[in-house]
Design a protein around this motif. Sequence first.
Motif, PDB file in Angstrom:
ATOM      1  N   SER A 165       0.654  -1.680   0.359  1.00 43.75           N
ATOM      2  CA  SER A 165       0.047  -0.098   0.090  1.00 43.75           C
ATOM      3  C   SER A 165       0.535   1.011   0.045  1.00 43.75           C
ATOM      4  O   SER A 165       0.320   2.694  -0.191  1.00 43.75           O
ATOM      5  CB  SER A 165      -0.942  -0.121   1.653  1.00 43.75           C
ATOM      6  OG  SER A 165       0.040   0.158   2.616  1.00 43.75           O
ATOM      7  N   PRO A 224       1.427  10.408  -4.109  1.00 45.63           N
ATOM      8  CA  PRO A 224       1.172  10.229  -5.329  1.00 45.63           C
ATOM      9  C   PRO A 224       1.267   9.111  -5.994  1.00 45.63           C
ATOM     10  O   PRO A 224       1.661   8.702  -6.715  1.00 45.63           O
ATOM     11  CB  PRO A 224       0.495  11.757  -5.903  1.00 45.63           C
ATOM     12  CG  PRO A 224       0.940  12.110  -4.966  1.00 45.63           C
ATOM     13  CD  PRO A 224       1.894  11.569  -3.946  1.00 45.63           C
ATOM     14  N   THR A 227       0.551   5.971  -4.764  1.00 49.56           N
ATOM     15  CA  THR A 227       0.241   4.612  -3.809  1.00 49.56           C
ATOM     16  C   THR A 227      -1.382   4.436  -3.246  1.00 49.56           C
ATOM     17  O   THR A 227      -2.083   5.417  -3.242  1.00 49.56           O
ATOM     18  CB  THR A 227       0.561   4.831  -2.997  1.00 49.56           C
ATOM     19  OG1 THR A 227       0.434   5.834  -2.302  1.00 49.56           O
ATOM     20  CG2 THR A 227       2.855   4.827  -3.743  1.00 49.56           C
ATOM     21  N   PRO A 228      -1.483   3.044  -3.304  1.00 46.38           N
ATOM     22  CA  PRO A 228      -2.802   2.919  -2.656  1.00 46.38           C
ATOM     23  C   PRO A 228      -2.730   3.740  -1.429  1.00 46.38           C
ATOM     24  O   PRO A 228      -4.308   4.004  -0.967  1.00 46.38           O
ATOM     25  CB  PRO A 228      -2.878   1.631  -2.604  1.00 46.38           C
ATOM     26  CG  PRO A 228      -1.358   0.613  -2.982  1.00 46.38           C
ATOM     27  CD  PRO A 228      -1.159   1.997  -3.414  1.00 46.38           C
ATOM     28  N   TYR A 236      -2.312   6.875  -0.488  1.00 42.04           N
ATOM     29  CA  TYR A 236      -2.473   8.145  -0.860  1.00 42.04           C
ATOM     30  C   TYR A 236      -3.610   8.197  -1.078  1.00 42.04           C
ATOM     31  O   TYR A 236      -4.468   9.288  -0.908  1.00 42.04           O
ATOM     32  CB  TYR A 236      -1.431   9.190  -1.925  1.00 42.04           C
ATOM     33  CG  TYR A 236      -1.845  10.272  -2.573  1.00 42.04           C
ATOM     34  CD1 TYR A 236      -1.089  11.218  -2.118  1.00 42.04           C
ATOM     35  CD2 TYR A 236      -2.193  10.492  -3.905  1.00 42.04           C
ATOM     36  CE1 TYR A 236      -1.807  12.772  -1.568  1.00 42.04           C
ATOM     37  CE2 TYR A 236      -2.709  11.454  -3.685  1.00 42.04           C
ATOM     38  CZ  TYR A 236      -2.904  12.480  -3.188  1.00 42.04           C
ATOM     39  OH  TYR A 236      -3.122  14.110  -3.393  1.00 42.04           O
ATOM     40  N   GLN A 237      -3.846   6.930  -1.818  1.00 35.79           N
ATOM     41  CA  GLN A 237      -5.525   7.299  -1.956  1.00 35.79           C
ATOM     42  C   GLN A 237      -6.733   6.877  -1.215  1.00 35.79           C
ATOM     43  O   GLN A 237      -7.598   7.495  -0.620  1.00 35.79           O
ATOM     44  CB  GLN A 237      -6.040   6.016  -3.360  1.00 35.79           C
ATOM     45  CG  GLN A 237      -7.378   5.598  -4.249  1.00 35.79           C
ATOM     46  CD  GLN A 237      -7.389   6.993  -4.649  1.00 35.79           C
ATOM     47  OE1 GLN A 237      -6.656   7.138  -5.360  1.00 35.79           O
ATOM     48  NE2 GLN A 237      -9.021   7.448  -4.740  1.00 35.79           N
ATOM     49  N   TRP A 238      -5.656   6.011  -0.644  1.00 38.21           N
ATOM     50  CA  TRP A 238      -6.822   6.028   1.279  1.00 38.21           C
ATOM     51  C   TRP A 238      -7.195   8.063   1.721  1.00 38.21           C
ATOM     52  O   TRP A 238      -7.577   8.029   2.060  1.00 38.21           O
ATOM     53  CB  TRP A 238      -5.996   4.723   1.960  1.00 38.21           C
ATOM     54  CG  TRP A 238      -6.356   4.662   3.612  1.00 38.21           C
ATOM     55  CD1 TRP A 238      -7.059   3.987   3.571  1.00 38.21           C
ATOM     56  CD2 TRP A 238      -5.567   5.553   4.802  1.00 38.21           C
ATOM     57  NE1 TRP A 238      -7.252   4.310   4.840  1.00 38.21           N
ATOM     58  CE2 TRP A 238      -6.712   5.363   5.470  1.00 38.21           C
ATOM     59  CE3 TRP A 238      -5.252   6.253   4.569  1.00 38.21           C
ATOM     60  CZ2 TRP A 238      -6.666   6.167   6.377  1.00 38.21           C
ATOM     61  CZ3 TRP A 238      -4.887   6.893   6.292  1.00 38.21           C
ATOM     62  CH2 TRP A 238      -5.514   6.509   7.349  1.00 38.21           C
ATOM     63  N   LYS A 276      -7.235   9.983   0.020  1.00 38.30           N
ATOM     64  CA  LYS A 276      -8.560  10.950  -0.527  1.00 38.30           C
ATOM     65  C   LYS A 276      -9.689  10.351   0.145  1.00 38.30           C
ATOM     66  O   LYS A 276     -10.728  11.416  -0.104  1.00 38.30           O
ATOM     67  CB  LYS A 276      -7.018  10.944  -1.937  1.00 38.30           C
ATOM     68  CG  LYS A 276      -6.457  11.335  -2.377  1.00 38.30           C
ATOM     69  CD  LYS A 276      -5.966  11.567  -3.642  1.00 38.30           C
ATOM     70  CE  LYS A 276      -7.077  12.483  -4.663  1.00 38.30           C
ATOM     71  NZ  LYS A 276      -7.083  11.914  -5.896  1.00 38.30           N
ATOM     72  N   ASP A 277      -9.462   9.355  -0.083  1.00 32.27           N
ATOM     73  CA  ASP A 277     -10.528   8.586   0.492  1.00 32.27           C
ATOM     74  C   ASP A 277     -11.444   8.938   1.512  1.00 32.27           C
ATOM     75  O   ASP A 277     -12.711   9.095   2.031  1.00 32.27           O
ATOM     76  CB  ASP A 277     -10.625   7.507  -0.001  1.00 32.27           C
ATOM     77  CG  ASP A 277     -10.137   6.085  -1.200  1.00 32.27           C
ATOM     78  OD1 ASP A 277     -10.932   7.778  -2.160  1.00 32.27           O
ATOM     79  OD2 ASP A 277     -10.456   5.503  -0.936  1.00 32.27           O
ATOM     80  N   THR A 333      -3.656  18.306  -4.467  1.00 34.58           N
ATOM     81  CA  THR A 333      -2.120  17.328  -4.525  1.00 34.58           C
ATOM     82  C   THR A 333      -1.344  18.370  -4.918  1.00 34.58           C
ATOM     83  O   THR A 333      -0.091  17.830  -5.103  1.00 34.58           O
ATOM     84  CB  THR A 333      -2.442  16.191  -5.596  1.00 34.58           C
ATOM     85  OG1 THR A 333      -3.310  15.521  -5.404  1.00 34.58           O
ATOM     86  CG2 THR A 333      -1.302  15.105  -5.932  1.00 34.58           C
TER      87      THR A 333
END
Length: 529
Positions: free
Chosen positions: A227, A396, A398-399, A401-403, A405-406, A413
Amino acid sequence: MKILLINPPRRNDSYMYPPTSLLYISQAVRRVGHEAEIVDIPYLLENFPDKYSLFDNSLFEYLLGKDCDVLGLGGLVSTYFFYDVFVKKFRAVKKNIPIVVGCSVGEPIKEVWEDHNPVDYLVESDGEIVIQRLMDGLDAKDYASIEKIPGLHYLKDGRYIRNEPEAIHSIDESVPFLSYDEIDHEYYIVELSKWLEDVIPDRSLIGNEKPRFLPLLTSRGCPYVCSFCFHFNKKMNFHSPDYVVDYIKFLKEKYRINGLYVIDDLFVVDKKRTIRLCERLHQEDLGVVFFGSGGKPGLVGSEVLASMKKAGFIRFSYGIESGSQKILDVMVKETTVEQNIESVKLTEENNVPCFANILFGMPEEDIQTLNETRDFLIKLGLNTSRFYASWAVAYPGTPLYQWMKDNDLVGDTREYLFKVGSIGKYIYNFSNLPLRKLEQKVFELHREVDMAYHLKHKEYKLYLIKLSEILVGKIVYLLNPELRDRIKTFGRQKILRKKMQRLEKRSTAEIEKWITTLNNNADQPQFAP
């Protein structure tokens, strides 16, 4: 046509690596009849501070004075801060020169490029074949064919259109031997060798010769999705044993190297291939040693490690990351604590000096998980010279970073990218602990691991020194963060200067100061816990 390739400045870095990615690109460009030039900015800032600076525009004037038909930008995603400024300056002077961006500073942040700094092209995955086709298409003004190049994102009506990357069947054919002639290779040989001397477990393993190391890439890609980690390629591509052996002979003859740092993302992913390659290296007796990373517990066995020992591996590191199964699962490591223990033990039993990478501060990190990591390291008999600790950073792409954002933990960004440096800086506190408590616990963890090691080996004086550091640390961590950081920085400088061959580069301080002058909120406090 000529492409100008930029190796950008980096934050909190020792600049020990040559710009290998850009060297691969420049050689690919020349291979199809075009010209290429690399501007190695970290090298210029560090070695010629009186001539090139970020503050007086001398560096930008030098770059803008270069002639080119295409501008190529590469680097880690954390180098975007430089391109945010440079691309605007370049566009103001050379409006019609196409710009192409590759590596993790490109496609993974395409929304940043779209919204703030639209460049013409982004490259996804390995770039050699893509850049060859792009240069040919631009030379012929065949824009229809450019829009069909696999792996290329092209700008249209303010948004990027993606072309699916194609599978590469043989990197032996598409990737010629990497030459370092167009950069100051001697500088990088010295810098990389200094770092290796600092972290090698036993200096005698190198022999009596002065170490002369360069990087070696024997494969590309990683099929795992940890992640916190970023990879372009999920599909593995391997160089053949013949290619690797011939390339090592080329490097040895041309640059007089006696060691190679294997930089594969996952060197041991294919056991049979690893054994075949290492057996071949042993048979050839090339007179070089290998210093490797790219180890994943659970993928090695005694046969693999025995072949690595015979091939000349004097150090091999694993992405252990944590001694807590809870944190390993959060990381999506697809390994267990038991596999980690077994892999380290097997490596030691096969007389390959072992090193562990540990990552602190992931989501769900707490006192219990940190204690589990501490106990894990003590159980294996490691000390702080045998593991490298870093902080979890959400890059940005990577999972992790998406976590963020979520969970609405990051907004813009682009603004975030001005705060992101290296894994040595903690940008956002993901853990379940207050930041000061987390930092103090990690500080004490290091010393507790060393204390256990010194006690086991009856090194009582060293044990007491580490104990005193913990007691002093309890006082230091009561201070305000700014004063605490000043004391820690002073201590590192005094201690590390005596122990280490290489130091943090002078130019990194200039880069940090320069960033704070930019009009992008870069001087605002880092994300709060």
